[in-house]
Design a protein around this motif. Structure first.
Motif, PDB file in Angstrom:
ATOM      1  N   MET A 102       0.690  -1.153  -0.048  1.00 31.18           N
ATOM      2  CA  MET A 102      -0.083   0.099  -0.111  1.00 31.18           C
ATOM      3  C   MET A 102       0.731   1.113  -0.020  1.00 31.18           C
ATOM      4  SD  MET A 102      -2.706   1.060   3.088  1.00 31.18           S
ATOM      5  CE  MET A 102      -1.636   1.965   4.012  1.00 31.18           C
TER       6      MET A 102
ATOM      7  N   GLY B  92     -21.658  10.611  10.732  1.00 30.17           N
ATOM      8  CA  GLY B  92     -21.246  11.839  11.587  1.00 30.17           C
ATOM      9  C   GLY B  92     -20.317  11.124  12.782  1.00 30.17           C
ATOM     10  N   LEU B  93     -19.873   9.937  12.561  1.00 35.27           N
ATOM     11  CA  LEU B  93     -18.670   9.627  13.452  1.00 35.27           C
ATOM     12  C   LEU B  93     -17.420  10.278  12.913  1.00 35.27           C
ATOM     13  CD1 LEU B  93     -19.061   7.575  15.856  1.00 35.27           C
ATOM     14  CD2 LEU B  93     -18.416   5.739  14.456  1.00 35.27           C
ATOM     15  N   LYS B  94     -16.652  10.564  14.208  1.00 37.88           N
ATOM     16  CA  LYS B  94     -15.305  11.309  13.654  1.00 37.88           C
ATOM     17  C   LYS B  94     -14.188   9.804  13.601  1.00 37.88           C
ATOM     18  CE  LYS B  94     -15.451  14.816  16.397  1.00 37.88           C
ATOM     19  NZ  LYS B  94     -15.935  16.105  16.794  1.00 37.88           N
TER      20      LYS B  94
ATOM     21  N   GLY C  42      -6.206   5.940   3.513  1.00 35.67           N
ATOM     22  CA  GLY C  42      -6.382   5.259   2.378  1.00 35.67           C
ATOM     23  C   GLY C  42      -7.729   5.109   1.889  1.00 35.67           C
ATOM     24  N   ASP C  43      -7.989   4.257   0.813  1.00 38.93           N
ATOM     25  CA  ASP C  43      -9.445   3.929   0.298  1.00 38.93           C
ATOM     26  C   ASP C  43     -10.498   3.894   1.432  1.00 38.93           C
ATOM     27  OD1 ASP C  43      -8.107   4.055  -2.089  1.00 38.93           O
ATOM     28  OD2 ASP C  43      -8.293   2.014  -2.791  1.00 38.93           O
TER      29      ASP C  43
ATOM     30  N   GLY D  95     -10.677   5.125   4.107  1.00 38.15           N
ATOM     31  CA  GLY D  95     -11.131   6.428   4.768  1.00 38.15           C
ATOM     32  C   GLY D  95     -12.333   6.892   3.761  1.00 38.15           C
ATOM     33  N   GLU D  96     -12.043   6.763   2.477  1.00 41.92           N
ATOM     34  CA  GLU D  96     -12.964   7.354   1.284  1.00 41.92           C
ATOM     35  C   GLU D  96     -13.956   6.560   1.433  1.00 41.92           C
ATOM     36  OE1 GLU D  96     -11.011   8.109  -2.287  1.00 41.92           O
ATOM     37  OE2 GLU D  96     -12.996   9.333  -2.950  1.00 41.92           O
TER      38      GLU D  96
ATOM     39  N   ASN E 255     -16.062   7.697   4.373  1.00 35.88           N
ATOM     40  CA  ASN E 255     -16.635   9.099   4.305  1.00 35.88           C
ATOM     41  C   ASN E 255     -17.986   9.074   3.421  1.00 35.88           C
ATOM     42  OD1 ASN E 255     -16.229  11.608   4.422  1.00 35.88           O
ATOM     43  ND2 ASN E 255     -15.391  11.948   2.324  1.00 35.88           N
TER      44      ASN E 255
ATOM     45  N   SER F 285     -17.251  11.248   9.325  1.00 40.98           N
ATOM     46  CA  SER F 285     -16.217  12.466   9.295  1.00 40.98           C
ATOM     47  C   SER F 285     -14.792  11.807   9.604  1.00 40.98           C
ATOM     48  CB  SER F 285     -16.475  13.478  10.453  1.00 40.98           C
ATOM     49  OG  SER F 285     -17.960  14.113  10.545  1.00 40.98           O
ATOM     50  N   VAL F 286     -14.133  11.550   8.220  1.00 40.57           N
ATOM     51  CA  VAL F 286     -13.075  10.989   8.370  1.00 40.57           C
ATOM     52  C   VAL F 286     -11.948  12.047   8.587  1.00 40.57           C
ATOM     53  CG1 VAL F 286     -11.505   9.566   7.098  1.00 40.57           C
ATOM     54  CG2 VAL F 286     -13.955   9.066   6.703  1.00 40.57           C
ATOM     55  N   VAL F 287     -11.123  11.769   9.542  1.00 41.39           N
ATOM     56  CA  VAL F 287      -9.772  12.440   9.712  1.00 41.39           C
ATOM     57  C   VAL F 287      -8.347  11.706   9.596  1.00 41.39           C
ATOM     58  CG1 VAL F 287     -10.842  14.308  11.151  1.00 41.39           C
ATOM     59  CG2 VAL F 287      -9.997  12.230  12.249  1.00 41.39           C
ATOM     60  N   PHE F 288      -7.277  12.295   9.379  1.00 42.48           N
ATOM     61  CA  PHE F 288      -6.274  11.553   9.396  1.00 42.48           C
ATOM     62  C   PHE F 288      -5.145  12.099  10.197  1.00 42.48           C
ATOM     63  CE2 PHE F 288      -1.855  10.701   8.258  1.00 42.48           C
ATOM     64  CZ  PHE F 288      -1.914   9.355   8.158  1.00 42.48           C
ATOM     65  N   LEU F 289      -4.885  10.950  11.408  1.00 41.39           N
ATOM     66  CA  LEU F 289      -4.074  11.286  12.341  1.00 41.39           C
ATOM     67  C   LEU F 289      -2.716  10.399  12.311  1.00 41.39           C
ATOM     68  CD1 LEU F 289      -6.237  12.010  15.444  1.00 41.39           C
ATOM     69  CD2 LEU F 289      -4.911  13.670  14.272  1.00 41.39           C
ATOM     70  N   PRO F 290      -1.218  10.927  12.625  1.00 40.78           N
ATOM     71  CA  PRO F 290      -0.536   9.913  12.763  1.00 40.78           C
ATOM     72  C   PRO F 290      -0.762   8.938  13.697  1.00 40.78           C
ATOM     73  CG  PRO F 290       0.442  12.095  12.677  1.00 40.78           C
ATOM     74  CD  PRO F 290      -1.006  12.208  12.813  1.00 40.78           C
TER      75      PRO F 290
END
Ligand code: NA
Ligand code: NA
Lengths: 448, 172, 320
Positions: free
Chosen positions: C72, C148-150, C155-156, C158-159, C162, C167-172
């Protein structure tokens, strides 16, 4: 390409950096080129440049390190907001009558500012501009005056928010939020020890820091003094809330909290009517200027590490440390000593990038708490800012101090030595009582 | 000599012009960072583009700042000895160590930066931290430009130092 | 006289304590030993030579001779790499490995990497056990619960979440514990149960929602530089393949076992561990299917080829 043993390469790479750095050529290019030339010798051009490029490029897109420009931004706006001056004046009302009082004011103001600022540049600059002049004009010993400005200003990068911790955390795999918590008490401990030292010395020898005579102080009532103090501290609380509050209430992780903090200082600057078009432009260029050279040193140190590790030098350093007599504490002392020595010559960010990837696994292997060990290195690095030849806090203080004060380099060096000894004492205390570091993060966040 | 002067000023003005644009990314960082935080926390509507936008904005600022900082001598030096040098010796130091510690490294970095920028356009490279998947080529190109401008600024500084050592006076 | 030993550099992608890094190092050392010192493979920790996740580019340029990394991470150049790893609705562990080893997976992956100086072979892929769908603060029982869940997702996946209204967020990864604890996010996907237990995620998320539907088996794969490979004598080629096959399988089995144990540990701690209701799984699969069909129409032919091969294999496999 030449066969050289990793031991020799380790000496070449560290030695090369130290020798070339002394020539005064820009540190970033020294780090990058020593790595490049060594790599050329050992791996050839294609491999070397791949490693350097991918690492420098990767670092230029790093998300957590956006805290560098954002904390710089906060510092620049705060410098122009007048908040620090108000804070100094309010503390002056209370403490200037005591022996060494102005130096104590400096340290307290530095401690409060440290909780608002994430870098040392802003805090040392502010303290130099605001606190150094009054002390020297009032007959304070120049060494004591510069020493307290530099030591207090350097707290800016230890007490959270701290760019050093933001950079350190991901390198060591320790959470930035936990390290922020862990840094609070060591930072306050240093602040208290600094004040004890100043007070004791000035009571023993009042010539070092004479009290301001009654007739020269403002004659205002205690109530008015209290109001003044409250008005001066309120905006700093707002900034602390914007950054640390944002982190600890879960509104945002550290990087975005820095953006929220920047947003908050902008609002304060608007409220204080200091927000002008020229500040808008000046802050932007200043942020670019500072973050560019910091990130170039960071990026090329990160590149340096790639060559250093590929050449097997990481193992050499690890073996060296593990061979130190005295068990785990012998090894620990050696690590602290190496960081101290490197701190004389190399910019802190370079040290974090070069040694943390090597030392962090050693800490784990030896059974040290990673959070505690990381904090110990950060406190150790406090000294790096004050030990020449590469002493960022001294550079900034000397560069900012008005020439008419007549501060010389030897005044400064004499001034910082006692504070360096105090930091060593603090390190010993944190070793005997590790709770100074671990208690708060364990209570607030949980075991590591 | 007039042509040389023009060339040096030309290089300086590239560094300055680049920064006059790139500096605004500092404000973009603050505004986008705060906007994303507020949208996510208070409106439950995080943006998908903020993460990569912030990373690239920071990157543009750094790489465009490198030549600018070199023009104004802002890159940190260990200056205990250096500061006590005469002007001529400073220039001489810069000349010698530019040849050893600047030009080889920057030449190599420029070459590989261009290679990777071209590769990024050719293979449609994307960034992959988030599912926004923005193209990587524009930033790789800016990065290569930053290295190019830094190398140019290094050449300009070098010529100035060389002129000073030979003639004993600054060229401009 | 004995010939000069061949020296290779190989890198994993993880920190030293990551199981994939541990098995990578074990494999390298085993090859060195089994070859009687004729082939010395020096193992490197992820991130020590080139930035972590950029290992394959380094193998391509000859900086490394071998690496062990997630396909990936190479989505930046090959969109189809996202089909093989971390794909919602993709193949679960055993199906993925058998597809890769026997049903043309390895060949398709090599075809995908055509024009690059890298290769792989059957046996080089080690799937993780069936993954956890989400660690969550709130129970997810219906498709509506996702709205509505955060959620932190990459990657895909997440989309697709979404598209399902999250509500998709990206964090390390390093920020997840605190982001959950303080409510910056409500739920997240990350790694596999065994390592997630080691990261104390039981303390910050009550619900452990199991389902192979989000990313059935995030595999790691060994890649080798073609030129380095060609220089090996045949017996060493065979040796490298055999050892890699052995250690990838060993890692897979170890993690399967660790995951089962981890489920127990999460339960004993007091977390509610349950399977994602079929309704939600079906909803997710439908969104995913549609998403990939649309995407396949836009991507290179190899994308569609891999997607079809995997889909067809699953048809057969799931009826076995
Ligand atoms: Na601070
Ligand atoms: Na120093």
């Amino acid at each position: 390409m030449i066969e050289l043993s990793p031991e020799i390469l380790t000496i070449i790479m560290f030695g090369g950096v130290l020798v070339f750095a002394m020539t005064g050529f820009p540190m970033a290019f020294v780090l990058g080129s020593v790595a490049f030339l060594t790599g050329l010798l050992v791996f050839g051009g294609n491999i070397t440049i791949h490693i350097l490029y991918t690492r420098l490029f990767e670092l230029s897109l790093n998300y957590p390190y956006l805290a560098v420009p954002l904390f710089t931004f906060m510092g620049v706006i705060l410098q122009h907001s007048g908040i620090a001056e108000k804070l100094y004046d309010a503390l002056y009302e209370w403490l200037s009558g005591f022996k060494g009082g102005l130096a104590v004011v400096t340290v307290i103001a530095g401690t409060i500012l440290a909780a608002c600022l994430g870098t040392i540049t802003a805090s040392v600059t502010l303290l130099t501009l605001i606190a150094l002049g009054p002390m020297i004009k009032r007959g304070y010993d120049k060494s004591l005056a510069t020493g307290s400005v530099i030591a207090a200003g350097t707290l800016g990068i230890l007490i959270p928010p701290s760019i050093m911790i933001v950079v350190y955390g991901p390198q060591a795999g320790v959470s930035v939020g936990k390290m922020f918590m862990g840094a609070i008490f060591p930072g306050l401990l240093l602040s208290v020890l600094y004040n004890i030292y100043i007070t004791v010395r000035c009571y023993l020898n009042p010539k070092l820091g004479p009290p301001i005579p009654e007739e020269e102080r403002h004659k205002i009532s205690s109530i008015k003094k209290l109001i003044k103090l409250f008005k001066a501290i309120a905006p700093t609380l707002l900034i602390i809330l914007a950054v640390l509050g944002t982190i600890y209430t879960g509104i945002a992780p550290p990087t975005e909290a820095a953006a929220m903090g920047s947003f908050a200082v902008v609002i304060l600057a608007i409220v204080y009517r200091k927000f002008t078009w020229s500040l808008i432009k000046h802050s932007a260029i200043e942020v670019l200027r500072v973050s560019a050279f910091v990130l170039l040193i960071a990026g090329l140190s990160y590149a340096f590490v790639g060559i250093f590790m590929s050449a097997g030098c990481g193992e050499v350093v690890t073996n060296l440390i593990m061979a130190v007599p005295g068990g785990k504490w012998g090894a620990f002392l050696m690590i602290m000593f190496i960081v101290f020595v490197l701190g004389m010559f190399i910019e802190w960010i370079g040290i974090v990038f070069i040694v943390v990837p090597i030392f962090s696994p050693i800490f784990v292997k030896l059974g040290f708490d990673p959070l505690w060990a990381a904090m110990m290195i950060c406190v150790d690095l406090q000294m790096a800012f004050m030990t020449p030849p590469m002493a960022m806090s001294i550079f900034v203080c000397r560069g900012t101090a008005p020439p008419e004060l007549g501060v010389t380099m030897s005044d400064i060096i004499k001034g910082v030595i006692p504070f360096i000894i105090i930091i060593m004492i603090a390190l010993i205390l944190c070793t005997i009582f590790p709770q100074i570091i671990t208690w708060l993060p364990e209570r607030m966040i949980g075991p590591s | 000599m007039a042509i040389l002067k023009k060339l040096l000023r030309g290089i300086d003005s590239i560094s300055i012009l680049a920064v006059s644009w790139a500096k605004w990314f500092a404000w973009l960082l603050v505004l986008v960072g705060a906007y994303d935080t507020i949208m996510r926390h208070f409106f439950n509507a995080p943006t998908i583009w903020a993460y990569d936008t912030l990373c690239m904005a920071g990157g543009v600022m750094y790489v465009m700042g490198w030549p600018y900082d070199y023009l104004h001598n802002y890159h940190t030096r260990v200056d205990v000895f250096y500061n006590n040098f005469s002007k001529r010796n400073k220039a001489l130091t810069n000349i010698i160590f530019s040849i050893i510690l600047f030009f080889p490294l920057m030449g190599a970095l420029l070459k590989i930066s261009i290679t990777w920028a071209i590769r990024a356009w050719r293979i449609n490279e994307t960034m992959i931290s988030t599912f926004w998947y923005p193209p990587a080529a524009p930033y790789r190109t800016v990065f290569a430009l930053g290295i190019l401008f830094l190398l140019l600024q290094g050449i300009a500084n070098f010529i100035r130092d060389l002129y000073f050592v030979i003639r004993g006076e600054p060229i401009d | 006289a004995a010939a000069e030993p061949i020296i290779w550099k190989s890198s994993g992608h993880g920190p030293a304590t990551d199981p994939s890094q541990i098995y990578h190092d074990l494999c390298c050392n085993a090859i060195t030993k089994a070859s009687g010192g004729r082939l010395i493979i020096k193992p490197f920790v992820g991130g020590s030579v080139v930035p972590a996740t950029k290992e394959l580019d380094a193998v391509n340029d000859g900086v490394l001779d071998m690496c062990y990394t997630c396909p990936m991470y190479n989505l930046d150049k090959w969109k189809a790499a996202g089909l093989i790893s971390s794909r919602p609705g993709g193949l679960p562990g055993e199906a993925l490995r058998t597809w890769f080893n026997y049903s043309g997976g390895a060949e398709l992956m090599n075809k995908m990497m055509e024009g690059y100086n890298v290769m792989t072979f059957p046996g080089a892929l080690s799937p993780l056990p069936e993954e956890v769908f989400l660690h969550s603060k709130v129970a997810i029982r219906t498709v509506d619960d996702i709205k509505g869940l955060k959620i932190r997702a990459s990657g895909d996946g997440g989309e697709i979440l979404n598209k399902m209204g999250a509500s998709v967020v990206f964090l390390p990864g390093g920020e997840l514990y605190e982001a959950m604890q303080r409510g910056t996010i409500d739920a997240f996907e990350y790694s596999t149960l065994a390592s997630n237990w080691d990261m104390h995620f039981n303390e910050i998320a009550k619900y452990v929602v199991l389902s192979p539907s989000r990313a059935p088996s995030d595999p790691q794969c060994f890649f080798v530089n073609k030129k380095s490979w060609e220089k090996l004598p045949d017996d060493l080629k065979q040796l490298v393949q055999d050892e890699i096959d052995k250690w990838t399988q060993a890692q897979h089995e170890y993690l399967v076992y660790k995951s089962i144990k981890a489920i127990d540990e999460f339960k004993n701690y007091g977390c509610e561990v349950y399977r994602l209701p079929t309704e939600v799984e079906t909803g997710l699969s439908e969104v995913a299917k549609k998403y990939y069909v649309e995407k396949a129409a836009k991507e290179d032919p190899i994308y569609n080829e891999i997607l079809e091969s995997m889909t067809n294999y699953w048809e057969v496999y799931s009826k076995k």
